[in-house]
Design an enzyme around this catalytic site. Structure first.
Site, short mmCIF file in Angstrom:
data_model
loop_
_atom_site.label_atom_id
_atom_site.label_comp_id
_atom_site.label_asym_id
_atom_site.label_seq_id
_atom_site.Cartn_x
_atom_site.Cartn_y
_atom_site.Cartn_z
N CYS A 95 6.87 20.62 -26.57
CA CYS A 95 7.64 20.68 -25.33
C CYS A 95 8.69 19.55 -25.29
O CYS A 95 9.63 19.58 -26.07
CB CYS A 95 6.72 20.66 -24.12
SG CYS A 95 7.52 21.28 -22.62
N HIS A 183 2.95 25.64 -25.64
CA HIS A 183 1.80 24.74 -25.47
C HIS A 183 0.50 25.37 -25.98
O HIS A 183 -0.27 25.92 -25.20
CB HIS A 183 1.62 24.40 -23.99
CG HIS A 183 2.66 23.51 -23.41
ND1 HIS A 183 2.61 22.14 -23.50
CD2 HIS A 183 3.77 23.81 -22.70
CE1 HIS A 183 3.65 21.62 -22.89
NE2 HIS A 183 4.38 22.61 -22.39
N GLU A 185 -1.82 23.48 -27.05
CA GLU A 185 -2.82 22.44 -26.78
C GLU A 185 -3.43 22.56 -25.39
O GLU A 185 -4.48 21.96 -25.10
CB GLU A 185 -2.21 21.05 -26.95
CG GLU A 185 -1.47 20.49 -25.75
CD GLU A 185 -0.11 21.14 -25.47
OE1 GLU A 185 0.54 20.74 -24.49
OE2 GLU A 185 0.28 22.05 -26.23
#
Length: 246
Positions: A95, A183, A185
């Protein structure tokens, strides 16, 4: 000799307390290398020497790459990223981290036409399908997104992934550094926490009719298990890249 090698560690740079490494940290901690998270809040935040790094991860945040006056730690961070890339140390930007990498490599960072918040279909390019990290994904996957800005793919960097609303989703720099706008994660709990963040209330009002946080939350049980699985595969390969750097 072994002790000397094990001194190297994986560093994770964080910009915001709530944007934790999530699934990525779980994967990194399964490996033999020590992992250290550093929250950047001041321009003088001490950072390890490149020789001590097995790998670098740069997390997300709500700041923009050009807001160095408001967030003065960004300037030394970008210089640090540039140095790490020059040393060919395995690097992963997520990001804001991907935007900082793009900026350092000469790519323009700018506001995307539309925000992406929630789960969106990510499509791998031909280069992405052959990439060491992303080849473990299907050509199309639903992944979590949360961003306003996007980046220009830096010159000479393979374009790895895209979405209908944001074509620049991932690139690779040479054979040791990756930038992901999306994302992998983010855990289901993190996604819920972000959606219910009090500071987001005016954002939801502004985006009413375009993005619905209630509908996003309903999709977490459907897509989070696959995202966790993908995180294990993608970040697992990156972890091995770091291990090969010791």
């Amino acid at each position: 000799m072994v002790k000397e090698k094990m001194k190297k560690k994986i560093i994770i740079l964080e910009h915001v307390e709530k944007e934790r490494p999530g699934y990525l940290l779980d994967v990194m901690r399964k490996g033999p290398l020590p992992v250290e998270c550093i929250l950047l809040s001041e321009p003088h935040t001490p950072l390890p020497e490149p020789k001590d790094l097995a790998g670098l991860v740069i997390m997300g945040g709500y700041m923009d790459v050009d807001e160095v006056d408001q967030y003065p730690f960004l300037l030394p961070e970008m210089k640090y990223i540039e140095k790490i890339l020059q040393e060919k140390i395995p690097t992963l930007g997520i990001c804001l981290g991907s935007q900082l990498m793009a900026h350092v490599l000469g790519g323009m960072v700018y506001e995307n036409a539309k925000r992406e918040i929630g789960y969106y279909p990510l499509e791998l390019t031909l280069d992405g399908q052959k990439d060491d990290l992303l080849m473990h994904m299907n050509v199309k996957e639903m992944v979590f997104q949360w961003h306003r800005d996007t980046f220009e793919i830096p010159k000479g960097c393979p374009h790895l992934a895209k979405t209908p609303l944001c074509p620049a989703q991932a690139f690779r720099y040479q054979d040791f550094a990756w930038a992901f706008q999306f994302h992998l994660e983010v855990t289901g709990k993190m996604a819920r926490d972000w959606l219910h963040e009090p500071k987001q209330i005016p954002v939801w009002k502004k985006l009413k009719g375009e993005i619905d946080p209630v509908e996003i939350e309903k999709k977490i049980p459907q897509f989070d298990p696959r995202c966790k699985e993908l995180a294990g595969k993608v970040f697992g390969v990156f972890a091995k890249k770091c291990q090969q750097n010791v």
